[in-house]
Structure formats: C-alpha cells, structure tokens
Design an enzyme around this catalytic site. Structure first.
Site, PDB file in Angstrom:
ATOM      1  N   TYR A 270       5.326  -3.827  -4.172  1.00 31.44           N
ATOM      2  CA  TYR A 270       6.179  -4.902  -3.982  1.00 31.44           C
ATOM      3  C   TYR A 270       6.270  -5.937  -5.265  1.00 31.44           C
ATOM      4  O   TYR A 270       7.230  -6.812  -5.320  1.00 31.44           O
ATOM      5  CB  TYR A 270       5.915  -5.759  -2.620  1.00 31.44           C
ATOM      6  CG  TYR A 270       6.357  -4.943  -1.371  1.00 31.44           C
ATOM      7  CD1 TYR A 270       5.368  -4.199  -0.935  1.00 31.44           C
ATOM      8  CD2 TYR A 270       7.267  -5.321  -0.637  1.00 31.44           C
ATOM      9  CE1 TYR A 270       5.505  -3.131  -0.057  1.00 31.44           C
ATOM     10  CE2 TYR A 270       7.542  -4.472   0.278  1.00 31.44           C
ATOM     11  CZ  TYR A 270       6.678  -3.817   0.924  1.00 31.44           C
ATOM     12  OH  TYR A 270       6.901  -2.981   2.075  1.00 31.44           O
TER      13      TYR A 270
ATOM     14  N   LYS B 179      -6.637   3.457   0.514  1.00 29.94           N
ATOM     15  CA  LYS B 179      -6.497   4.516   0.101  1.00 29.94           C
ATOM     16  C   LYS B 179      -7.490   4.761  -1.208  1.00 29.94           C
ATOM     17  O   LYS B 179      -6.968   5.384  -2.046  1.00 29.94           O
ATOM     18  CB  LYS B 179      -5.064   5.197   0.149  1.00 29.94           C
ATOM     19  CG  LYS B 179      -4.867   6.512  -0.066  1.00 29.94           C
ATOM     20  CD  LYS B 179      -5.241   7.441   1.419  1.00 29.94           C
ATOM     21  CE  LYS B 179      -4.986   8.754   1.093  1.00 29.94           C
ATOM     22  NZ  LYS B 179      -5.287   9.722   2.273  1.00 29.94           N
TER      23      LYS B 179
ATOM     24  N   ASP C  57      -4.564   6.380   6.639  1.00 34.93           N
ATOM     25  CA  ASP C  57      -4.246   7.433   7.155  1.00 34.93           C
ATOM     26  C   ASP C  57      -5.262   7.630   8.554  1.00 34.93           C
ATOM     27  O   ASP C  57      -4.548   7.722   9.739  1.00 34.93           O
ATOM     28  CB  ASP C  57      -4.089   8.742   6.374  1.00 34.93           C
ATOM     29  CG  ASP C  57      -5.449   8.903   5.490  1.00 34.93           C
ATOM     30  OD1 ASP C  57      -6.070   8.305   5.150  1.00 34.93           O
ATOM     31  OD2 ASP C  57      -5.552  10.139   4.993  1.00 34.93           O
TER      32      ASP C  57
ATOM     33  N   ASP D  31       2.620  -3.518   5.705  1.00 37.68           N
ATOM     34  CA  ASP D  31       4.054  -3.628   6.089  1.00 37.68           C
ATOM     35  C   ASP D  31       4.113  -2.455   7.198  1.00 37.68           C
ATOM     36  O   ASP D  31       4.719  -2.610   8.185  1.00 37.68           O
ATOM     37  CB  ASP D  31       4.967  -3.109   4.810  1.00 37.68           C
ATOM     38  CG  ASP D  31       6.446  -3.396   5.260  1.00 37.68           C
ATOM     39  OD1 ASP D  31       6.819  -3.821   6.244  1.00 37.68           O
ATOM     40  OD2 ASP D  31       7.345  -3.080   4.285  1.00 37.68           O
TER      41      ASP D  31
END
Ligand code: NAD
Length: 339
Positions: free
Chosen positions: A124, A172, A205, A229
C-alpha cells in the site's frame, strides 16, 4: 462534556450507514458536534483532488474522525482516499475486532478474533510502475523495522489492556524472505517484552485454511498491510459478513473509525444495507473518547436487535429475499428503541 468529531459520509452506501450511526450515537445522550467533510470522486471537480487538505486539517484539529466508505476506481484513476487518510495522519494501526453476534447467520459460534493490520506500508506504499507498458509492471513492497515493531507493540498492548492471551504474527517469510523475514523478527523482538502473552506465528496461506477450519484457536492476529486487508475480510465472513464488522484506524492520539465494508455501489440510495458495522464503529469511537458506558449500551442494543432477528436488514435474515427484512434506517430505529 461535548466532542467535536469530523464526519466523512463517503459515497455509495456511506451516507446512509453514517446517518444511521449518527442517530444512534445521538440517542445515547453523548453530545457530539459533527464537522461534516466531503471526500471522494464527487469533490474532485470542486477542489481538484478527492481528498482536500481541509478534510485532513479537520481530523488533525479534532483528533477524532468517523467515515463511511469511499469508492476507489479499479485499474486506474485516483489513489484510494481511504489509504491516503491513513498515511497522511499516520494512523498506523488498523484494528478490526471480529466477534460472533448471537442471531447472525454464520458457520461458527463464539468466534472472537482481533485483526491488527499495519496500515502505512507494504504494497500500500503505492509505488508501482510499468517496466514495459502493457507487458510488465512492478509494485514495490516496503517493510520497515520501525513500522513492524510499532504495530507489534500496538498488538501486544491491545492484548494486555483487553485481557487477550495469544498474539499470532502472520507472514509469508518462506517466500518473501527479506520483507516478511524483517516483519517476523520485529514482532518476535517485541513479543519478548510481553512474556505473559503467548506468541506464535503462521504462514498466511496456512492461517487462512486454519481460520476457516478452527477459528477458535486464534485470538489477536498481527499482519502486514495487504495480508491484514484480506484476512480481515475473511474474519468478517466467519461471523456473518461485512455488514457487522467495525474498524478503527489509530495513530498516536488520533483515530478515524470506519466500517470494514466498502461503498457497495449497487445498493446506493436504497435504504437496504446493514448499518451495524458503521454503528459498531461509532461505539469503538465512543470508547476512544472515554465514553465506555455509552459504547456498551450501543453494543448491547445491537446484540439485542440482532438476536431478536425481527427488525434487521436482509443480510441478517435466514434467506436474502425474506420480505420481512427492514431498511437501514428502520434497523437503526430498532437499535435506538433498544437503547
Ligand atoms: P463492498 O464491501 O463495498 O461490498 C461487497 C459486498 O458486501 C456488497 O455487494 C454486499 O453484498 C456486501 N456488503 C457490504 N457492506 C454491506 C452492508 N453494510 N450491509 C450488507 N451487505 C454489505 O466491497 P467491494 O464491492 O469490493 O468494493 C466497493 C467499493 O468500496 C470499491 O470502490 C472499494 O475500493 C471501496 N472500498 C472502500 C473501503 C473504505 O472506504 N475503507 C473499504 C473497502 C472497499
């Protein structure tokens, strides 16, 4: 005691849900002077920008704002006003408490999650460019130790102040070794300062799968911006959808409250959508102002109306075409009556 609050109605369904929120807050007896400020596509012709400086000035002055959603064009056009407000005012923590409400149709009962999303960087940062126009484009993902430690500290302080027992860092780091490696190490460092609060971490994930299967195993989640988000919308889905989940963007001594949902343009002006997320965002705002009792009355009234299941909007009925569903303002009136 009266408060001056900047109110940005937003567009799409924003003006309807913020009008409902405003009525409910006023019905608690807390005196709020609303400084109404317009932002979004509709003001570009007048001010040359969707986020005029006087809107930011109003929030800076009042230290508290509440907003409806603002539409962001996809694949071009102006940058998100919502993201710009968060960055301009350094509202670095996006707090999204996600609890099951008895009576809201959903897959699980007793879900109680708090999403703490870093609000100022990651993808962002908005740094994108074409490498070869039409063929290849690049977005730059910024993660800093300062912002990561700051959001981690916010998450642990929130956990401590609210009697929560577990903070999970979501990342991640196996693929994004540098950026998410730095995020994870930063959260781990802060976690060591809060030995009374359990800490673990999950790959994003894997977390998504586990939230869908076993949401009760999680408590406070702290995530970089983009994962935050996505995961916060997933969490909204676990408790009955976007219509009920409130949100807050918090900086040092300044905050802007808003529902998690967007402007749902297809429902604009129909007095149809659920005002609960906006009303509960108003309750979060009252807590921030130190009006905890009024906030609790609103939360109890919302819970009561939803549990009864009569004067509620279409999304809270067992079937979406139930003709007994009421409109946005009628549900707000039921909440006011329950106060
Ligand atoms: P959305 O949240 O606006 O709507 C998705 C769907 O969720 C709706 O079609 C509706 O079925 C449901 N929904 C949303 N709010 C509801 C409510 N109050 N009651 C009942 N059902 C509700 O998401 P979108 O369609 O992806 O985005 C629409 C626009 O909103 C986009 O321009 C997006 O950029 C913007 N947006 C703004 C914000 C913000 O202002 N903070 C947040 C998210 C999206």
């Amino acid at each position: 005691m009266s408060y001056t609050v900047t109110l940005i109605p937003g567009d799409g369904i924003g003006p309807e849900v913020t009008a409902a929120m405003r009525r409910v807050i006023e019905a608690t007896g807390v005196v709020v002077e609303w400084e109404v400020q317009e932002a979004g596509a509709a003001v570009i012709a007048r001010y040359g920008t969707p986020l005029p400086e006087h809107v930011l000035e109003s929030i800076r002055r009042n230290k508290v704002g509440i907003k409806g959603p603002i539409t962001t064009p996809v694949g071009g056009g102006f940058r998100s006003v919502n993201v710009a407000i968060r960055k301009a005012l350094d509202l670095y923590a996006n707090l999204r408490p996600t609890q099951s409400i008895p009576g809201v149709p959903s897959r699980y009962e007793g879900v109680d999650l708090v999403v703490v999303r870093e609000n100022t960087e990651c993808l962002y940062a908005g740094i994108e460019h074409d490498v070869i126009p039409g063929e290849a484009s690049e977005a730059i993902r910024i993660i800093t130790r300062r912002a990561s430690e700051r959001i981690a500290r916010f998450a642990f302080e929130y956990a401590r102040a609210n009697g929560r027992s577990l903070v999970t860092a979501v990342h991640k780091g196996n693929i994004l070794k540098l950026t998410d490696g730095l995020f994870l190490r930063s959260v781990q460092k802060v976690a060591a300062e809060y030995p009374e609060i359990a800490f673990n971490d999950r790959l994003v994930d894997n977390l998504c799968m586990q939230l869908v299967q076993r949401p009760h195993e999680y408590d406070v989640l702290v995530l970089p911006n983009l994962f935050g988000d996505i995961v916060s919308d997933l969490c909204s889905g676990l408790v009955g959808g976007l219509g009920v989940t409130p949100g807050a963007n918090i900086g040092d001594g300044i905050a802007v409250f808003e529902p998690v949902h967007g402007s749902a343009p297809k429902y604009t002006g129909q007095n149809k959508v659920n005002p609960t997320a906006a009303i509960r965002s108003g309750a979060l705002m009252l807590r921030f102002l130190g009006e905890g009792q009024a906030a609790e009355r609103i939360e109890n009234a919302v819970t009561h109306v939803i549990a009864e299941g009569v004067r509620v909007t279409y999304d809270l009925k067992a079937t979406r075409d139930d003709p007994s569903a009421v409109g946005t303002q009628e549900m707000a009136e039921a909440i006011i009556a329950a106060l």
